[in-house]
Design a protein around this motif. Sequence first.
Motif, mmCIF file in Angstrom:
data_model
loop_
_atom_site.group_PDB
_atom_site.id
_atom_site.type_symbol
_atom_site.label_atom_id
_atom_site.label_comp_id
_atom_site.label_asym_id
_atom_site.label_seq_id
_atom_site.Cartn_x
_atom_site.Cartn_y
_atom_site.Cartn_z
ATOM 1 N N ALA A 233 61.422 -61.127 21.262
ATOM 2 C CA ALA A 233 60.786 -60.734 22.521
ATOM 3 C C ALA A 233 61.846 -60.146 23.439
ATOM 4 N N THR A 234 61.604 -58.914 23.904
ATOM 5 C CA THR A 234 62.518 -58.230 24.823
ATOM 6 C C THR A 234 62.043 -58.455 26.251
ATOM 7 N N PRO A 235 62.809 -57.991 27.268
ATOM 8 C CA PRO A 235 62.443 -58.275 28.654
ATOM 9 C C PRO A 235 61.029 -57.848 29.073
ATOM 10 N N ASN A 236 60.461 -56.857 28.403
ATOM 11 C CA ASN A 236 59.095 -56.487 28.796
ATOM 12 C C ASN A 236 58.041 -57.391 28.151
ATOM 13 N N GLN A 237 58.472 -58.318 27.255
ATOM 14 C CA GLN A 237 57.547 -59.240 26.599
ATOM 15 C C GLN A 237 57.862 -60.701 26.915
ATOM 16 N N PRO B 137 59.893 -63.712 29.768
ATOM 17 C CA PRO B 137 60.147 -63.874 31.207
ATOM 18 C C PRO B 137 61.258 -62.945 31.688
ATOM 19 N N TYR B 138 61.191 -62.550 32.912
ATOM 20 C CA TYR B 138 62.028 -61.513 33.503
ATOM 21 C C TYR B 138 63.493 -61.574 33.091
ATOM 22 N N ASP B 139 63.967 -60.476 32.503
ATOM 23 C CA ASP B 139 65.360 -60.284 32.105
ATOM 24 C C ASP B 139 65.903 -61.377 31.185
ATOM 25 N N THR B 140 65.056 -61.822 30.274
ATOM 26 C CA THR B 140 65.502 -62.712 29.215
ATOM 27 C C THR B 140 65.028 -62.120 27.890
ATOM 28 N N ILE B 141 65.663 -62.553 26.807
ATOM 29 C CA ILE B 141 65.155 -62.205 25.487
ATOM 30 C C ILE B 141 65.003 -63.490 24.698
ATOM 31 N N ILE B 142 64.151 -63.441 23.687
ATOM 32 C CA ILE B 142 63.958 -64.577 22.796
ATOM 33 C C ILE B 142 64.387 -64.120 21.412
ATOM 34 N N ILE B 143 65.219 -64.936 20.768
ATOM 35 C CA ILE B 143 65.732 -64.594 19.444
ATOM 36 C C ILE B 143 65.343 -65.680 18.447
ATOM 37 N N ASP B 144 65.309 -65.299 17.167
ATOM 38 C CA ASP B 144 64.991 -66.290 16.143
ATOM 39 C C ASP B 144 66.244 -67.092 15.789
ATOM 40 N N GLY B 145 66.047 -68.142 15.042
ATOM 41 C CA GLY B 145 67.186 -68.961 14.618
ATOM 42 C C GLY B 145 67.172 -70.334 15.254
ATOM 43 N N GLY B 146 67.536 -70.399 16.516
ATOM 44 C CA GLY B 146 67.525 -71.660 17.243
ATOM 45 C C GLY B 146 68.388 -72.742 16.617
ATOM 46 N N ALA B 147 67.923 -73.993 16.737
ATOM 47 C CA ALA B 147 68.684 -75.139 16.236
ATOM 48 C C ALA B 147 68.849 -75.071 14.718
ATOM 49 N N GLN B 148 67.853 -74.502 14.010
ATOM 50 C CA GLN B 148 67.959 -74.374 12.553
ATOM 51 C C GLN B 148 69.163 -73.530 12.148
ATOM 52 N N ALA B 149 69.537 -72.553 12.980
ATOM 53 C CA ALA B 149 70.693 -71.690 12.696
ATOM 54 C C ALA B 149 71.956 -72.199 13.391
#
Length: 195
Positions: free
Chosen positions: A57-61, A63-75
Amino acid sequence: FSSKYTLGQKNIMLVDRIKVLEAQLVDRDVLARENETLKGMLGRGEVSPRILAAVIATPNQSPYDTIIIDGGAQARMQENKLVYVGTSPIGRIKRVEENRAHVVLFSTAGEETPAYIEGINLHTTIVGRGGGTFEVTLPDGVTVLSETPFLYSGLSPAIVAIARETISRSDEPAQHILLDSPVSIHALHFVEVEK
């Protein structure tokens, strides 16, 4: 319409400029290798490996000026680790979930990032304005040209912002400089997270 002579002169000027820039690139590569060699000799070599992550998820998808990336604690991602695109740091891990992580970008409104102005030898703090832009306030006597790189402060400095425009007001003893991220935050597909 420009005359043939004018276009010819402009072409010669651009060819000369390209030669100068190519020479600077060669010089930069030599200095970068020397820098890495010296850091290695002192036991302070290149940064640790990074974790590759897809942007979901990029900033237009998100919350404002954040991105969401895969991986998290599993990575094995951790909060406050830097997030990069190539050599440019763009933000930090703010929250880690099981299989994804939330990244706050340095350009988030109000976010303060330490920076070093190359060529001027000045440490400062740039402040996010949102949408991949920043602002910095400097004394009036400091000259910052358009396209001046602002480096992230650290052992391996990397470009975090580039000067775009200077705004001076006659009633202030300071100047406000607008900066852009060297990376298009709306077109991100992959990032790397420091381990």
